[in-house]
Design a protein around this motif. Sequence first.
Motif: not given
Length: 124
Positions: A22-23, A46-53, A61-62, A65-68
Amino acid sequence: MKIGELSKETGVSIRSLRYYEKKNLIHPPRKENGYREYEESDIETVKAVQLFLKLGMNTEEIYHVLSCGDFQLAGNKECAQDAIDLYSDRLTSVREQINHLQEIELHLEKLMKYWEMKKEEGGD
């Protein structure tokens, strides 16, 4: 892979995975039957999202970062500067939190010493 498999692979709930979609943090295509079809690369995302959270970042913000993309910043100085600014702000915030917690720690130590002294004065 299906959403349940991704959930098992990452340890992230299905509900959270749907929220990430959704995000716009993950983008699984849908099959003809409407099921999401995740790829192996989604596990790392998903693991990167978890780390950033865990670092205290919010989903907006995530997303930036992921859009790069694959973080190959050599050709994307804008992404590099955005990442530097974001991490610098986050680091400042973490340092402020650490200072605040250290003040609380000192205050609690003083309170404990005070009450330990009062307890000893009361005698046993």
